[in-house]
Write an enzyme that holds these catalytic residues in place. Sequence first.
Site, short mmCIF file in Angstrom:
data_model
loop_
_atom_site.label_atom_id
_atom_site.label_comp_id
_atom_site.label_asym_id
_atom_site.label_seq_id
_atom_site.Cartn_x
_atom_site.Cartn_y
_atom_site.Cartn_z
N SER A 176 33.40 -1.95 12.83
CA SER A 176 33.21 -3.05 13.77
C SER A 176 34.50 -3.50 14.46
O SER A 176 34.44 -4.04 15.55
CB SER A 176 32.54 -4.23 13.07
N HIS A 204 26.64 -1.58 14.91
CA HIS A 204 27.20 -1.28 16.24
C HIS A 204 26.80 0.11 16.77
O HIS A 204 27.28 0.53 17.81
CB HIS A 204 28.73 -1.39 16.21
N LYS A 236 22.91 -7.46 18.19
CA LYS A 236 23.93 -6.79 18.98
C LYS A 236 23.25 -6.04 20.12
O LYS A 236 22.77 -6.68 21.05
CB LYS A 236 24.80 -5.95 18.06
C1 LIG Z 1 27.60 -8.20 12.85
C2 LIG Z 1 27.60 -7.36 11.64
C3 LIG Z 1 26.87 -7.73 10.51
C4 LIG Z 1 26.20 -9.07 10.40
O1 LIG Z 1 25.03 -9.13 11.13
P1 LIG Z 1 24.48 -10.56 11.57
O2 LIG Z 1 23.07 -10.30 11.96
O3 LIG Z 1 25.34 -11.01 12.70
O4 LIG Z 1 24.60 -11.46 10.38
C5 LIG Z 1 26.81 -6.84 9.45
N1 LIG Z 1 27.47 -5.66 9.48
C6 LIG Z 1 28.22 -5.29 10.53
C7 LIG Z 1 28.93 -3.98 10.51
C8 LIG Z 1 28.32 -6.14 11.64
O5 LIG Z 1 29.09 -5.80 12.67
#
Ligand SMILES: *Cc1c(COP(=O)(O)O)cnc(C)c1O
Length: 383
Positions: A176, A204, A236
């Site tokens: 990330s 992602h 995302k």
């Molecule tokens: C954003 C993210 C999460 C958390 O997800 P949310 O739905 O925002 O709580 C978990 N793992 C990774 C790799 C992320 O980038």
Amino acid sequence: MKDLNKELHQRKANHLYRKRRISDGPQQPEMIIDGKQVISFCSNDYLGLANHTEVKAAFIKGVEHYGAGSGAAHLINGHSRAHHALEQALAEFTGYPRALLFSTGYMANLGLAQALVGKGDTVLEDRLNHASLLDGGLLSGARMMRYQHNAAEDLDTKLASRTSGEKLVLTDGVFSMDGDIAEITALANICQKHGAWFMVDDAHGFGVLGANGRGTLEHHGVATADVPIYMATLGKALGTAGAFIAGSDELVETLIQKARTYIYTTASPPAVAEATRASLDIIKSHPELRGRLKNNIHYFTSCCDQLGIELTNSQTAIQPVIIGDTQTTVAVSEQLLAQGILVTAIRPPTVPEGTARLRITLSATHSHAHIDKLISALDVIQS
Ligand SMILES: *Cc1c(COP(=O)(O)O)cnc(C)c1O
């Protein structure tokens, strides 16, 4: 009681103080942030679905049918037809027998680790994994081991050192804060060799990578059978909120029985599930969105190359510019903001000490003109 003010002042002195900015209006490249017009390069809305007409229409229709809130947890009476239909659509799309919705990705990761392992077991994590995977491992009560970034040989050695108990290996699909892609083929082989569970968190990658947007597995041509646990988030690329874990029937039934972050929380609003199903339909029927994102990534990296702006070898929408020193990174981010460009400074402990960076993210909705403005601002600061 400790002196909170002293601690807060210390953070400020170390340039680690975190502050929120207030945005007015939807997520899109041109935004009003703290009352100022900016071009944003820090959103995870990679395909522009957070403000997509069809997704919004499905959300509104969902509210009209189901009301605003779910009213209860999934195991009480909060599990609606909308949630169920989305789970089926996600299972079908990812190619797994079942999928289970969670209210957030953070909760999915905590729940998964806690449901599968405990005292006497081992969780092995890439050292650059997302905080929610690390916290999941810590909270599970299992012994935590961190292997070198994307290093299957190091994972092999560490797995070999654990002779008893269950083993659970966790990795980001797309890292990330770095944007590089996990070596899933090699990691899956090692996990099979040692009889370890293997989970990919594709927050992602899902919706973005692979010809059909199925994510990191499709990108690498890895079969679902080689990754028994697949997790992705919906806030995302899908532009809504929440997350899911896909896997076998037994895995999903186990999570329903045991994952505390699934059981003891209110189901997300059914309208969110309806909106997400609309997003998934767009992901399937509009491959040109991924094409546009790819084009933007290529345009950005080749412009930087021409100007000698140093990037990492990331091929994804996450394009970090590593500066190193925290204070300098914050200053550069402020200089960019003064020029109307919003890029966040990412500091320790989110990234390792000495690797503070600008985390630039690109979207299918950026125009080349937006990217040109970012490039010239970066170029001015660099020189
Ligand atoms: C954003 C993210 C999460 C958390 O997800 P949310 O739905 O925002 O709580 C978990 N793992 C990774 C790799 C992320 O980038």
